[in-house]
Motif scaffolding. Structure first.
Motif, PDB file in Angstrom:
ATOM      1  N   ASN A 156       5.398  -2.496   0.447  1.00 35.70           N
ATOM      2  CA  ASN A 156       6.575  -1.833  -0.122  1.00 35.70           C
ATOM      3  C   ASN A 156       7.846  -2.634   0.138  1.00 35.70           C
ATOM      4  N   LYS A 160      10.201  -4.575  -2.655  1.00 38.48           N
ATOM      5  CA  LYS A 160      11.631  -4.282  -2.710  1.00 38.48           C
ATOM      6  C   LYS A 160      12.457  -5.566  -2.603  1.00 38.48           C
ATOM      7  N   SER A 168      14.388  -2.248 -10.051  1.00 38.17           N
ATOM      8  CA  SER A 168      15.060  -0.994  -9.735  1.00 38.17           C
ATOM      9  C   SER A 168      16.286  -0.740 -10.595  1.00 38.17           C
ATOM     10  N   ARG A 171      14.630   1.883 -13.018  1.00 38.53           N
ATOM     11  CA  ARG A 171      13.585   2.805 -12.582  1.00 38.53           C
ATOM     12  C   ARG A 171      13.372   2.715 -11.078  1.00 38.53           C
ATOM     13  N   LYS A 172      12.586   3.635 -10.543  1.00 36.71           N
ATOM     14  CA  LYS A 172      12.267   3.628  -9.115  1.00 36.71           C
ATOM     15  C   LYS A 172      11.227   2.564  -8.812  1.00 36.71           C
ATOM     16  N   ASN A 173      11.273   2.049  -7.595  1.00 42.56           N
ATOM     17  CA  ASN A 173      10.239   1.122  -7.147  1.00 42.56           C
ATOM     18  C   ASN A 173       8.932   1.874  -6.957  1.00 42.56           C
ATOM     19  N   LYS A 175       5.555   2.893  -5.045  1.00 44.12           N
ATOM     20  CA  LYS A 175       5.219   2.988  -3.627  1.00 44.12           C
ATOM     21  C   LYS A 175       3.730   2.717  -3.458  1.00 44.12           C
TER      22      LYS A 175
END
Length: 190
Positions: A156, A160, A168, A171-173, A175
């Motif tokens: 993770n 990132k 990002s 959108r969201k990273n 997991k």
């Protein structure tokens, strides 16, 4: 193309006095001269490739940050806007070939994406870190245990650090789960 009536006749009371014709090229002549990419100009902008593309369905149009999105945008945008700044679009594809299958004018989009990738690499638009990441990713996918060595927290963090700023943006990273698929499989079928 817009069809515009010419200037008014002497017998008409109202209408434009002059008519101007503006031809906007935007790099199309250069694309036309390249026999490898000429077929991308056949596009009628129907959107069939967008509707079938799994990457476009997942990330949407805003992430392309260009006028043309989806598979056809990934092919032509690097040529119109510069390969240096837009070569990453050609790499945002699973190369499943669905776009080529549904194209009503039979553009081989997945092959053109591969040619764009090759052109970007041949022109030196990929960094050393990118080459190393691709090499490591390839080795990890060939040998599954290498992919599973890293703990999920490190995966993770790595995602990132390497992709967070671009991924990002819209959108969201993703997991990574605590347990890998291999671990879950082994637990299920002991």
């Amino acid at each position: 193309n817009n069809i515009v009536f010419g200037p008014k006749n002497d017998s008409e009371h109202d209408g434009p006095e002059n008519m101007y014709v503006i031809l906007l090229d935007n790099g199309r002549s250069e694309l036309l001269s390249d026999t490898d990419f000429r077929e991308s100009l056949y596009c009628i902008r129907c959107g069939a490739c967008l509707n079938v593309c799994p990457v476009y369905k997942k990330v949407g149009g805003h992430t392309y940050d260009t006028t043309y999105t989806g598979p056809i945008g990934s092919v032509i945008s690097p040529h119109y806007n510069g390969m240096k700044d837009f070569n990453h679009l050609s790499f945002a594809s699973s190369l499943c070939g669905g776009c080529s299958d549904v194209c009503p004018v039979s553009i081989n989009l997945h092959e053109l994406l591969m040619k764009n990738r090759k052109k970007a690499i041949d022109d030196g638009h990929s960094s050393i870190s990118e080459k190393w990441l691709i090499y490591i990713w390839k080795k990890a996918n060939i040998n599954r245990t290498l992919l599973n060595i890293l703990p999920y927290r490190l995966k993770n963090l790595g995602f990132k650090l390497f992709f967070g700023s671009t991924w990002s943006k819209e959108r969201k990273n993703p997991k990574f789960p605590k347990k890998t698929f291999n671990t879950l499989w082994k637990e299920q079928f002991k």
